[in-house]
Design an enzyme around this catalytic site. Structure first.
Site, PDB file in Angstrom:
ATOM      1  CE1 TYR A 138      50.504  62.402 -92.267  1.00 14.90           C
ATOM      2  CE2 TYR A 138      51.248  60.973 -94.040  1.00 14.90           C
ATOM      3  CZ  TYR A 138      50.223  61.512 -93.286  1.00 14.90           C
ATOM      4  OH  TYR A 138      48.926  61.162 -93.562  1.00 14.90           O
ATOM      5  CE  LYS A 166      49.501  64.056 -94.840  1.00 15.15           C
ATOM      6  NZ  LYS A 166      48.233  64.427 -94.251  1.00 15.15           N
TER       7      LYS A 166
HETATM    8  C1  MN9 Z   1      44.260  59.185 -90.666  1.00 16.18           C
HETATM    9  C2  MN9 Z   1      44.367  59.729 -92.051  1.00 16.18           C
HETATM   10  O1  MN9 Z   1      44.572  59.008 -92.995  1.00 16.18           O
HETATM   11  N1  MN9 Z   1      44.254  61.037 -92.194  1.00 16.18           N
HETATM   12  C3  MN9 Z   1      44.283  61.672 -93.465  1.00 16.18           C
HETATM   13  C4  MN9 Z   1      45.445  62.543 -93.581  1.00 16.18           C
HETATM   14  O2  MN9 Z   1      45.758  63.309 -92.724  1.00 16.18           O
HETATM   15  C5  MN9 Z   1      43.005  62.472 -93.686  1.00 16.18           C
HETATM   16  O3  MN9 Z   1      43.109  63.184 -94.882  1.00 16.18           O
HETATM   17  C6  MN9 Z   1      41.819  61.526 -93.742  1.00 16.18           C
HETATM   18  O4  MN9 Z   1      41.929  60.687 -94.851  1.00 16.18           O
HETATM   19  C7  MN9 Z   1      40.518  62.285 -93.829  1.00 16.18           C
HETATM   20  O5  MN9 Z   1      40.474  63.249 -92.851  1.00 16.18           O
HETATM   21  C8  MN9 Z   1      39.316  61.374 -93.755  1.00 16.18           C
HETATM   22  O6  MN9 Z   1      39.150  60.878 -92.454  1.00 16.18           O
HETATM   23  C1  PYR Z   2      45.777  61.126 -96.282  1.00 15.65           C
HETATM   24  C2  PYR Z   2      47.124  61.565 -96.504  1.00 15.65           C
HETATM   25  O1  PYR Z   2      47.388  62.706 -96.352  1.00 15.65           O
HETATM   26  C3  PYR Z   2      48.091  60.600 -96.926  1.00 15.65           C
HETATM   27  O2  PYR Z   2      47.921  60.033 -97.980  1.00 15.65           O
HETATM   28  O3  PYR Z   2      49.076  60.360 -96.245  1.00 15.65           O
END
Ligand code: MN9
Ligand code: PYR
Length: 303
Positions: A138, A166
């Site tokens: 991640y 990811k």
């Molecule tokens: C920084 C962060 O948490 N990124 C999430 C996962 O990658 C995204 O899914 C965000 O929640 C989403 O893009 C909304 O800003």
């Molecule tokens: C936002 C996301 O992908 C997480 O929960 O780590």
């Protein structure tokens, strides 16, 4: 060769489900997981940022995964995020997840102390070696302070179990670089929901996202447009999605608290976000209701 097809689709990041006292709620976890199964998403990403893993004890994280598996295990792809501050706790969570029969493990780099890259490699490698499961790196530099290098990516990919990344860094170019510079075929999940279209266009195979949970049908449609090369429709839909995300993040309260409130308007009650995540303030409720209406309108339009 590992089966990568089971990851190719829309995978909501599962939200932390609490009762009215703020305790992890097995009933609510099972209710929410069942809801996503019925909506028809590919799988769930459990215990990540959206799962508030950082604010949960090892035991609570186990209860979350146990109840997700009880409700939907074997019926959809389950990725368990198992990184904890210590390697020791991460390994305990990894073995627990394997015993429950999840499909894959995922982990952020170590948090808080800025550690050298070989320490990050050791942290992830111990988790890879702890089970036989698929393993997903991640990459989320904006919260962890570490941006995955191609060098470390390739070292990790040398382990047969490591299947992909990811990627939540903002440059879409990172996705492209990981695809082109990796020494084996890998799967990349788009992270930033606001650029799902961009990430998929530049090589991401799938998506794991924090806002999928409040509008999974919108992302399912977006993914379908992209697979059918309907780029005009895809951009229009991405724009509609982004207006909703921008509305939600315009609240003072944390995005997760806002999204939980939005779900509650549809009868899906999963409590509030855990402190220190800021809770919604008085003026946020009208904004969240507007976002909820925007979601309903969008879903009506898509039907
Ligand atoms: C920084 C962060 O948490 N990124 C999430 C996962 O990658 C995204 O899914 C965000 O929640 C989403 O893009 C909304 O800003
Ligand atoms: C936002 C996301 O992908 C997480 O929960 O780590």
């Amino acid at each position: 060769m590992r089966d990568l097809e089971k990851y190719k689709g829309i995978i909501p990041a599962f939200y932390a489900c609490y009762d009215e006292e703020g305790e992890v709620s097995p009933e609510r976890i099972q209710m929410l997981a069942t809801h996503y199964l019925e909506v028809g998403v590919k799988g769930l990403y459990v215990g990540g940022s959206s799962g508030e893993c950082i604010y949960q004890t090892v035991n609570e994280r186990k209860i979350v995964l146990e109840n997700v598996m009880k409700a939907v295990g074997g019926k959809m792809t389950i990725i368990a995020h198992i990184a904890a501050p210590s390697t020791r706790d991460s390994l305990e969570l990894a073995k627990h997840a394997e015993n429950l029969g999840v499909d894959a493990l995922a982990a952020i780099p170590p948090i808080y102390f800025v550690l050298p890259e070989d320490a990050i490699e050791n942290y992830w490698t111990s988790m890879v070696e702890a089970t036989d499961l698929d393993f997903i790196i991640y990459n989320i530099p904006q919260t962890t302070g570490y941006a995955l290098s191609v060098t470390l990516l390739n070292k990790m990919l040398a382990h047969e179990q490591v299947i992909g990344v990811k990627n939540s860094s903002m440059p879409v170019l990172d996705i492209n670089t990981f695809k082109l510079e990796s020494n084996k075929e890998l799967i990349i999940f788009n992270g930033p929901d606001e650029q799902f279209l961009g990430g998929r266009s530049m090589g991401a195979d799938a998506g794991i996202g924090g806002t999928y949970g409040v509008m999974p049908q919108a992302y399912l449609t977006l993914d379908r447009y992209i697979r059918h090369s309907q780029m005009r429709e895809a951009l229009d839909l991405q724009n509609d999605i982004n207006k909703i995300i921008f509305k939600m993040v315009s609240c003072q309260g944390n995005l997760y608290d806002v999204m939980k409130y939005i779900l509650s308007l549809d009868g899906l009650k999963i409590g509030q976000a855990r402190l220190p995540l800021p809770r919604m303030v008085e003026t946020d409720f009208a904004i969240a209701k507007e976002a909820h209406e925007m979601i309903q309108k969008l879903l009506t339009k898509l039907n």
